[in-house]
Design a protein around this motif. Structure first.
Motif, short mmCIF file in Angstrom:
data_model
loop_
_atom_site.label_atom_id
_atom_site.label_comp_id
_atom_site.label_asym_id
_atom_site.label_seq_id
_atom_site.Cartn_x
_atom_site.Cartn_y
_atom_site.Cartn_z
N ASN A 1 40.59 36.27 14.40
CA ASN A 1 41.12 36.72 15.68
C ASN A 1 42.64 37.21 15.06
O ASN A 1 43.34 38.25 15.44
CB ASN A 1 41.38 35.50 16.64
N SER A 2 43.37 36.41 14.23
CA SER A 2 44.58 36.62 13.73
C SER A 2 44.78 37.82 12.90
O SER A 2 45.68 38.71 12.95
CB SER A 2 45.22 35.44 12.57
N SER A 3 43.95 38.32 12.28
CA SER A 3 43.93 39.67 11.52
C SER A 3 43.53 40.75 12.53
O SER A 3 44.39 41.74 12.47
CB SER A 3 42.78 39.85 10.46
N LEU A 4 43.09 40.50 13.50
CA LEU A 4 42.76 41.81 14.50
C LEU A 4 44.32 41.79 15.20
O LEU A 4 44.54 42.78 15.52
CB LEU A 4 41.60 41.58 15.55
N MET A 5 44.70 40.69 15.55
CA MET A 5 46.06 40.83 16.50
C MET A 5 47.12 41.24 15.47
O MET A 5 48.20 41.87 15.88
CB MET A 5 46.37 39.28 16.79
N HIS A 6 47.13 40.81 14.35
CA HIS A 6 48.14 41.46 13.37
C HIS A 6 47.96 42.84 13.17
O HIS A 6 49.01 43.34 13.37
CB HIS A 6 47.71 40.75 11.82
N GLN A 7 46.85 43.37 13.06
CA GLN A 7 46.84 44.78 12.96
C GLN A 7 47.24 45.65 14.35
O GLN A 7 47.86 46.57 14.61
CB GLN A 7 45.21 45.38 12.49
N THR A 8 46.59 44.94 15.43
CA THR A 8 46.99 45.53 16.63
C THR A 8 48.65 45.49 17.03
O THR A 8 49.19 46.44 17.53
CB THR A 8 46.23 44.83 17.79
N ALA A 9 49.08 44.44 16.68
CA ALA A 9 50.71 44.33 16.99
C ALA A 9 51.43 45.30 16.04
O ALA A 9 52.42 45.93 16.51
CB ALA A 9 51.12 42.89 16.36
N ILE A 10 50.72 45.78 14.94
CA ILE A 10 51.58 46.60 14.05
C ILE A 10 51.36 47.99 14.64
O ILE A 10 52.12 48.76 14.68
CB ILE A 10 50.86 46.69 12.65
N ASP A 11 50.03 48.39 15.22
CA ASP A 11 49.96 49.53 15.99
C ASP A 11 50.74 49.69 17.04
O ASP A 11 51.01 50.88 17.44
CB ASP A 11 48.31 49.40 16.15
N LEU A 12 51.28 48.77 17.68
CA LEU A 12 51.88 48.59 18.66
C LEU A 12 53.43 48.71 18.65
O LEU A 12 54.18 48.46 19.47
CB LEU A 12 51.57 47.46 19.61
N THR B 1 45.29 40.15 26.35
CA THR B 1 46.06 39.80 27.22
C THR B 1 47.25 39.02 26.72
O THR B 1 48.65 39.05 26.67
CB THR B 1 45.51 38.95 28.19
N ARG B 2 46.85 38.14 25.63
CA ARG B 2 47.90 37.09 25.03
C ARG B 2 48.60 37.84 23.98
O ARG B 2 49.89 37.69 23.86
CB ARG B 2 47.30 35.98 24.14
N LEU B 3 48.12 38.85 23.38
CA LEU B 3 48.77 39.50 22.30
C LEU B 3 49.86 40.51 22.69
O LEU B 3 50.96 40.63 22.59
CB LEU B 3 47.68 40.32 21.48
N VAL B 4 49.30 41.06 24.09
CA VAL B 4 50.35 42.05 24.80
C VAL B 4 51.59 41.19 25.14
O VAL B 4 52.84 41.71 24.97
CB VAL B 4 49.83 42.56 25.88
N GLU B 5 51.56 40.05 25.67
CA GLU B 5 52.77 39.14 26.02
C GLU B 5 53.51 38.84 24.78
O GLU B 5 54.72 38.91 24.72
CB GLU B 5 52.27 37.81 26.76
N SER C 1 38.59 50.10 16.29
CA SER C 1 39.83 49.74 15.96
C SER C 1 40.04 48.27 16.32
O SER C 1 39.34 47.75 17.06
CB SER C 1 40.65 50.73 16.87
N ALA C 2 41.18 47.53 15.66
CA ALA C 2 41.33 46.33 15.74
C ALA C 2 41.39 45.87 17.47
O ALA C 2 40.84 44.76 17.61
CB ALA C 2 42.67 45.87 15.23
N ASN C 3 42.17 46.73 18.17
CA ASN C 3 42.47 46.13 19.59
C ASN C 3 41.07 46.34 20.40
O ASN C 3 40.95 45.30 21.28
CB ASN C 3 43.46 47.16 20.25
N ASN C 4 40.27 47.25 20.04
CA ASN C 4 38.77 47.19 20.48
C ASN C 4 38.00 46.15 20.06
O ASN C 4 36.85 45.86 20.83
CB ASN C 4 38.26 48.46 20.30
#
Length: 254
Positions: free
Chosen positions: A135-146, A106-110, A95-98
């Protein structure tokens, strides 16, 4: 040029630099140069010392001010939240977050936390990558998942370092109230580069360390986490020095 800069910078980090330094000294020692044994011992001793929580704390304690963290009570409104890229571990089977490294996660959680606190703000995730994964695509998907609405998200996938991030994002950030999310050791350099592009940012630092909290029996035992933190500090010192040299050679640079 970019790859060469990264290669040289990587070789100047504590582990490869002191390791190569010691290896050369030992190689020289086999030829009868006893002085090289002293150099080798010095190199290994330095490497072990900066790997201890005690020494790491001495190096970092004045370089991670709590004032660089973000306090919502001081900022009733926020237009943009920019999360700078960091480490990734591309693996499409996960998954993107993994696939995000600890620093990036840590940055994305903030960033996600701030986005939820400021529901009208825009969350910008930045950073290039490799193996066709950014990096941006993984953060993008993880942010959506969150739970962040994809319509609030913007990607900046082409920047390979902080200077490029600042330059590419400047048109989207000038004249807006911007929170800049990055590691605390990286924050001064990041804010300097964004400032050159005309962007006034509010620091929202993450990735703090507190090696003083380690129990006494661990303070003087070499620790990979301590070495990593000191390596990050060295990376920032070299990056800052590089910027100073570039600006000295060309006041319009960086």
């Amino acid at each position: 040029m970019f790859a060469l800069k990264k290669l040289v910078g990587s070789l100047l980090m504590p582990l490869p630099l002191l390791g190569l330094f010691t290896l050369l000294a030992l190689f020289s020692a086999f030829k009868g140069r006893k002085f090289s044994l002293v150099i080798a011992c010095l190199g290994l001793s330095t490497l072990l010392a900066i790997s201890t929580p005690f020494v790491a704390n001495l190096i970092l304690k004045n370089n991670e001010p709590a004032t660089l963290s973000f306090h919502p009570s001081k900022h009733p409104e926020l237009d943009k939240i920019v999360v700078l890229g960091c480490d990734i571990n591309p693996n499409p089977a996960l998954s993107a977050n993994n696939q995000l490294g600890n620093c990036a996660l840590t940055r994305l959680v903030e960033g996600v936390k701030l986005a939820k606190h400021y529901p009208k703000s825009q969350l910008i995730v930045s950073g290039g990558g490799y193996e066709n994964i950014t990096n941006s695509s993984l953060m993008h998907q993880t942010a959506i998942d969150l739970g962040i609405d994809k319509n609030r998200l913007i990607q900046n996938p082409y920047a390979m370092d902080t200077a490029q991030e600042a330059a590419l994002l400047a048109p989207k950030l000038v004249d807006f109230k911007v929170a800049l999310v990055t590691s605390v050791l990286h924050m001064p350099r990041a804010q300097s580069l964004f400032s050159v592009e005309g962007i006034t940012s509010i620091p929202a630092a993450t990735d703090f360390h507190n090696f003083a909290a380690f129990p006494l029996h661990k303070q003087f035992v070499p620790n990979a986490q301590a070495l990593l933190a000191v390596t990050q500090y060295c990376h920032e010192m070299i990056g800052t020095a590089w910027i100073a040299v570039r600006r000295w050679l060309d006041p319009e640079a960086l």
